[in-house]
Design an enzyme around this catalytic site. Sequence first.
Site, PDB file in Angstrom:
ATOM      1  N   ASP A 209      -6.896  -3.011  -8.040  1.00  0.00           N
ATOM      2  CA  ASP A 209      -7.794  -3.703  -8.945  1.00  0.00           C
ATOM      3  C   ASP A 209      -8.131  -5.087  -8.409  1.00  0.00           C
ATOM      4  O   ASP A 209      -7.256  -5.813  -7.921  1.00  0.00           O
ATOM      5  CB  ASP A 209      -7.122  -3.811 -10.316  1.00  0.00           C
ATOM      6  CG  ASP A 209      -8.003  -4.421 -11.378  1.00  0.00           C
ATOM      7  OD1 ASP A 209      -9.049  -3.832 -11.681  1.00  0.00           O
ATOM      8  OD2 ASP A 209      -7.643  -5.499 -11.904  1.00  0.00           O
ATOM      9  N   GLU A 269       4.566   3.229   6.244  1.00  0.00           N
ATOM     10  CA  GLU A 269       5.944   3.721   6.349  1.00  0.00           C
ATOM     11  C   GLU A 269       6.088   5.094   5.698  1.00  0.00           C
ATOM     12  O   GLU A 269       7.079   5.796   5.928  1.00  0.00           O
ATOM     13  CB  GLU A 269       6.914   2.747   5.669  1.00  0.00           C
ATOM     14  CG  GLU A 269       7.022   1.386   6.339  1.00  0.00           C
ATOM     15  CD  GLU A 269       7.967   0.468   5.580  1.00  0.00           C
ATOM     16  OE1 GLU A 269       8.813   0.988   4.801  1.00  0.00           O
ATOM     17  OE2 GLU A 269       7.855  -0.760   5.743  1.00  0.00           O
TER      18      GLU A 269
END
Length: 550
Positions: A209, A269
């Site tokens: 956002d 990751e």
Amino acid sequence: MLEARSVLAPDPDWWRGAVIYQIYPRSFQDSNGDGIGDLAGIIHRLPHVADLGVDAIWISPFFPSPMLDFGYDVSAYRDVDPMFGTLGDFDALINRAHELGLRVLIDLVLSHTSESHRWFTESRSSRDNPRADWYVWADAKPDGTPPNNWLSIFGGSAWEWDGERMQYYLHNFLAEQPDLNLHNPEVQDELLEIARFWLTRGVDGFRLDTVNFYFHDRALRDNPPLRPEDRNDRTAPSVNPYNFQDHLYDKTQPENIAFLKRLRALCDEFPDRTTVGEVGESQRGMEVQAEYTKGNDRLHMCYDFALLSNAEPTGTYVAEVLERANDIVSEGWACWAYSNHDVVRHTTRWGLSEPALRVYAALLMSIRGSICLYQGEELGLTEAYVAFEELQDPYGKRFWPKFKGRDGCRTPMPWIRDNQYGGFTDGKPWLPVAMEHLQRAVGVQWDDPGSTLAFYQKMIAFRAAHPALAKGTLDIVEAADDRLSFIRAHDGTRLFCAFNLSGETISFTRPEGTWRQDKGAPFTAGLHNDIGAELPAWQAFFAIEEQGDT
């Protein structure tokens, strides 16, 4: 957490060209009769989304919140608000979505919190507590007025006086949504740990956002005025004086790049994760998209409001937007949408008839970039009327009646026709169900091969069947107000796409080469084989170049 049984094939590039379906949880499906949609309701309706053929869902905020901005004012980041369910419900949602072949993006609100968040409670308590610098605080000017001229998107000054600290704090939105100070490394570290929490829980990525609001100018310089001829309503409605400023200093600061790189490194990751940032920028939106998505160490994709605005979507305008994207976002990736939870539904905003709605949907599914669809868009829903006394949105209450707020696009999803609440709830819904929406309910359209819903299914399948549409290049062939055509090309395959954006039969210029109509597209009209061929009103045409021809 539930053990996921995913049918999803590993694919780190799945997001490129993907179709993402936005779910506004308050209005999707209520499972317990309280009139508010919830996570269990989403689980119940996930087969509908999977049957559409989309690649992923994006769920608007479901975190604990006082709901002054309906979830975009977060009071705790690592939990689910009880009105939506529990963390166990969320785990079940992830598991069910993956079973159905759907990836799950969640809406992270990192630029601000609720004033009821424990961080802000501590920060406002003194000027020397451990979190004193976690929010943006500033002294008043000698005359007591705010530190500068920055404005809130929701109206008025972006600064709110706090009598406890005897300072102003920054809020780009509601006064109850204080802005976090990401110049503080501790704040960045904590936000990244929050992202890690949800990644570990199994989410496939984040919709971020107001991603360009993370940092502010340290010197708190005044924004300069914007010339009237340069104003537009992409970020805020035209009645809002927010549009009177050139927002050089209250957002879109260069320090954001380093933080976005840290966020991308964290996502990398985990396998097959993605990020899509919302860029609230009226003057430089595409440039920010380019800066935030170029290379492989920033965000995967961003969207601005070029196709979410009130600008008339003529072929000329859309071609200009797409060519700018080609030129400016050449090293990054764009995401496109016509509708979402913040804007008037595009069927109403652009005044589209049913044939026009379909050709514009086909156009959206054919452009270069990833695509976001908003719940109910596949039904052809119009903007609902919400009377002032039923209004919930503080934005609409502030600027009524010239701007009626965002509730008209947030009314409950209609699932069946023969129920006053459309099968959304057994109780009174938090917003009224539009009676005209019942005629477009999922149950009405599901078995009708000529329905808008069926059209969306076919067009999404058509996009999925053509890598050129999902990942290929785009070159404009012809553009005018009433037409648009271009060629999508990928891995040796070229696809010609033509759109008649008018109610009249018009002539098109065909590109050189030998083309055959692709009968897999949900349109029956065809162009003739001669130059200057005709296409009927509100029709699209798709053709594949014959192999071996140039």
